[in-house]
Design an enzyme around this catalytic site. Structure first.
Site, short mmCIF file in Angstrom:
data_model
loop_
_atom_site.label_atom_id
_atom_site.label_comp_id
_atom_site.label_asym_id
_atom_site.label_seq_id
_atom_site.Cartn_x
_atom_site.Cartn_y
_atom_site.Cartn_z
CD GLU A 244 36.67 37.31 38.45
OE1 GLU A 244 37.18 38.03 37.57
OE2 GLU A 244 35.45 37.14 38.55
CB CYS A 278 43.60 42.14 37.84
SG CYS A 278 42.23 42.69 38.86
P1 NAD Z 1 49.16 33.02 41.12
O1 NAD Z 1 48.39 32.37 40.03
O2 NAD Z 1 50.62 32.77 41.18
O3 NAD Z 1 48.59 32.59 42.55
C1 NAD Z 1 47.25 32.83 42.91
C2 NAD Z 1 46.86 31.87 44.03
O4 NAD Z 1 46.87 30.53 43.54
C3 NAD Z 1 47.80 31.87 45.24
O5 NAD Z 1 47.02 31.78 46.41
C4 NAD Z 1 48.63 30.62 45.02
O6 NAD Z 1 49.14 30.08 46.22
C5 NAD Z 1 47.60 29.69 44.43
N1 NAD Z 1 48.14 28.59 43.63
C6 NAD Z 1 49.32 28.50 42.98
N2 NAD Z 1 49.43 27.32 42.32
C7 NAD Z 1 48.28 26.65 42.56
C8 NAD Z 1 47.76 25.39 42.14
N3 NAD Z 1 48.46 24.57 41.34
N4 NAD Z 1 46.53 25.04 42.56
C9 NAD Z 1 45.80 25.85 43.35
N5 NAD Z 1 46.24 27.05 43.79
C10 NAD Z 1 47.46 27.46 43.39
O7 NAD Z 1 48.84 34.56 41.00
P2 NAD Z 1 49.44 35.76 41.85
O8 NAD Z 1 50.84 36.04 41.41
O9 NAD Z 1 49.18 35.53 43.28
O10 NAD Z 1 48.49 36.97 41.38
C11 NAD Z 1 48.74 37.77 40.28
C12 NAD Z 1 47.74 37.51 39.19
O11 NAD Z 1 46.40 37.63 39.69
C13 NAD Z 1 47.83 38.52 38.07
O12 NAD Z 1 47.79 37.85 36.85
C14 NAD Z 1 46.60 39.38 38.25
O13 NAD Z 1 46.13 40.02 37.09
C15 NAD Z 1 45.62 38.39 38.79
N6 NAD Z 1 44.50 39.03 39.47
C16 NAD Z 1 43.28 39.03 38.86
C17 NAD Z 1 42.21 39.66 39.45
C18 NAD Z 1 40.85 39.68 38.80
O14 NAD Z 1 39.89 40.04 39.45
N7 NAD Z 1 40.73 39.31 37.53
C19 NAD Z 1 42.37 40.29 40.69
C20 NAD Z 1 43.62 40.26 41.29
C21 NAD Z 1 44.69 39.62 40.67
#
Ligand code: NAD
Length: 524
Positions: A244, A278
């Protein structure tokens, strides 16, 4: 001068700060790789017992967890507000209320949705065969959420996974670890067996360790960049992944729309959670004839909004979650200015507030070739562009690598539906905006770079099970005509299968019967 918060992540300890005040909310340990692996191993052990529980027992426990949340609602909302910066009321409206609805829905309906199903098998049924599909849970499900809806997203996904018979390991975002731990406490208080839900804390390293530990499914919510890394790492173990990801969601306002309503919707859709949803409205396309009037209303309504600490009930715009995020907003707004767009209101950090507050910002003269119209901003900005025709509006809306949600505003419902179906996005609203993630009954997910797979709805539940086909031959007295040994009669029969049986027509298939009988006799 707004405060710049200290770097919160250390090697083995994560300090959680309130982005509105900079005050420490708490601290947690970074879970080590070995501990993450142990959590997944334990999750699998517990799975073998949990999968045998009845749907009514799972339902009882989920409904108990709802009661725990209801009893602790204000306390949980204050924690969400303190750790993420969103207004306290919004934590209830946008996180707690929708997830409670999701919980009751899946507690009550999962059994029916996952009941064995008979499937039609066409002419094979004439041979005395029947088929049904049985749904099996997958095992240990790893959930890696973002920080922006830190309660409802991982909790909702965990409930769906548990109702389907899986166990769960959640790795909350490092910015909202305490909310993650609180989710674990809720399941414990509700009486779920030890190990059915485990929380591991940490930054991307703990997330990567969870992926490498090869759980039976990964439910990931976050950025496209991390989504790609996870897909790559998961591929090594063939772990299936739901992604997502981000959005750049368009809102199209036609000249026949209710502008009073559309302007209020645009304000809420763009600035709710400080634009860190998002499905926030990140691009508004107004039909040329009403663009000025719509913009005037939006600017007036935006100026009326109170910004401040999330604990106050009359605050509509809280703090942003991190310094990193606020800098992306500043970068995009500067880029809009440099490219010739006009900032009508906002366009800066709030000078009267300490903490990570960016003023809600309305921008006009925006064009799709500007960076802030293409890259996800994830902040309180509302750039407005104009269009002349329906065709142009659709083209502008689809001119994006993303496709999460979209919204169309018109009093002509036929036009609304027609346009909605041509927009490349996982959810499209007509005369509504942003909130459909809150409808747990409907599938949620993106087209294009906004994701793969679905959460929520029947489609989301199906991501958490594996279908098994049970095929029964009720007249097992004769050999099948396609069995060995092959012969000239066999090949004639196979040609007949291709020509008549595979036509799907009973009438055509009767022409095969004499040859079929010859072949069967040969096999007896
Ligand atoms: P992010 O990708 O930086 O982090 C998301 C999660 O992934 C965190 O828990 C982080 O610790 C973990 N993570 C980071 N690197 C990783 C790796 N190499 N392997 C596994 N896990 C890892 O995103 P963010 O800044 O926390 O969130 C913002 C983004 O999320 C925005 O792009 C937003 O649009 C999206 N989002 C999407 C939805 C949806 O339903 N489509 C909902 C909410 C947020």
């Amino acid at each position: 001068m707004s405060a710049v918060l200290p770097i919160s992540i250390q090697t083995d300890e994560i300090v959680s700060y309130n982005p509105a005040s900079g005050a420490e909310v708490g601290r947690v340990q970074q879970t080590s790789t070995d501990e993450v692996v142990a959590a997944v191993t334990r999750s699998r052990e517990v799975f073998h017992k949990w999968k045998l529980t009845s749907f009514s027992e799972r339902k009882r426990l989920v409904m108990k967890a709802r009661e725990v949340i209801l009893a602790e609602m204000d306390d949980i909302a204050h924690l969400i507000s303190a750790e993420s910066g969103k207004p306290f009321g919004e934590a209830i409206a946008m996180e707690i209320a929708p997830v409670l609805d999701l919980m009751q829905f899946f507690a009550r309906k999962s059994e029916k949705m996952l009941a064995p199903k008979r499937v039609g098998i066409g002419l094979y049924s004439l041979l005395g065969r029947s088929s049904k599909i049985v749904y099996h849970p997958l095992g240990a499900v790893g959930i890696i959420p973002a920080w922006n809806f830190p309660f409802s997203i991982p909790l909702g996904e965990a409930v769906m996974a548990l109702m389907a018979g899986n166990t769960v390991v959640i790795k909350p975002s490092e910015l909202t670890s305490l909310i993650g731990l609180r989710i674990g406490e809720i399941f414990t208080k509700a009486g779920f067996p030890d190990g059915a839900v485990q929380i591991v804390t940490g930054d991307g390293r703990a997330g990567a360790a969870l992926v490498d530990a090869a759980p039976d499914k990964i439910m990931f919510t976050g950025s496209v960049t991390t989504g790609k890394k996870i897909a790559e790492a998961a591929a090594k173990n063939l772990t299936s992944v739901v992604l997502e990801l981000g959005g750049k969601d368009p809102m199209i306002v036609f000249e026949d729309a209710n502008l009073e309503l559309a302007s209020s919707a645009a304000v809420w859709g763009a600035f709710c959670n400080s634009g860190q949803a998002c499905s926030s409205v990140e691009r508004l396309y107004a039909q040329e004839s009403i663009a000025d009037e719509l913009t005037r209303k939006i600017v007036e309504k935006t100026k009326d909004l109170k910004q401040g600490g999330g604990e106050r009930e009359d605050v509509s715009i809280g703090a942003m979650s991190s310094e990193r995020q606020i800098r992306i907003v500043e970068d995009h707004v500067e880029d809009f200015r440099a490219a010739g767009a006009k900032v009508e209101t906002g366009g800066r950090r709030n000078p009267e507030l300490e903490g990570l507050f960016y003023e809600p910002t309305v921008i006009t003269n925006a064009y799709n070739d500007m960076r802030g119209m293409q890259e996800e901003t994830f902040g309180p900005t509302l750039p407005i562009a104009t269009f002349r025709t329906e065709e142009e509006a659709i083209k502008l809306a689809n001119d994006s690598e993303f496709g999460l949600t979209a919204s169309v505003w018109t009093r002509d419902y036929a036009k609304g539906k027609r346009v909605a179906e041509r927009i490349e996005a996982g959810s499209v609203c007509v005369n509504e905006v942003l909130y459909t993630h809150g409808i747990g009954q409907t599938p949620w997910g993106g087209f294009k770079n906004s994701g793969r797979g679905r959460t929520h709805g029947r489609e989301g539940l199906m991501e958490l099970v594996q279908p098994q086909h049970i095929h029964i031959n009720r007249i097992a007295i004769l050999p099948d005509a396609w069995w060995m040994p092959y012969s000239t009669e066999a090949v004639k029969t196979f040609r007949g299968f291709a020509k008549y049986f595979a036509s799907g027509s009973v009438f055509q298939t009767t022409r095969l019967l004499p040859q079929l009988w010859k072949r069967i006799k040969e096999l007896l």
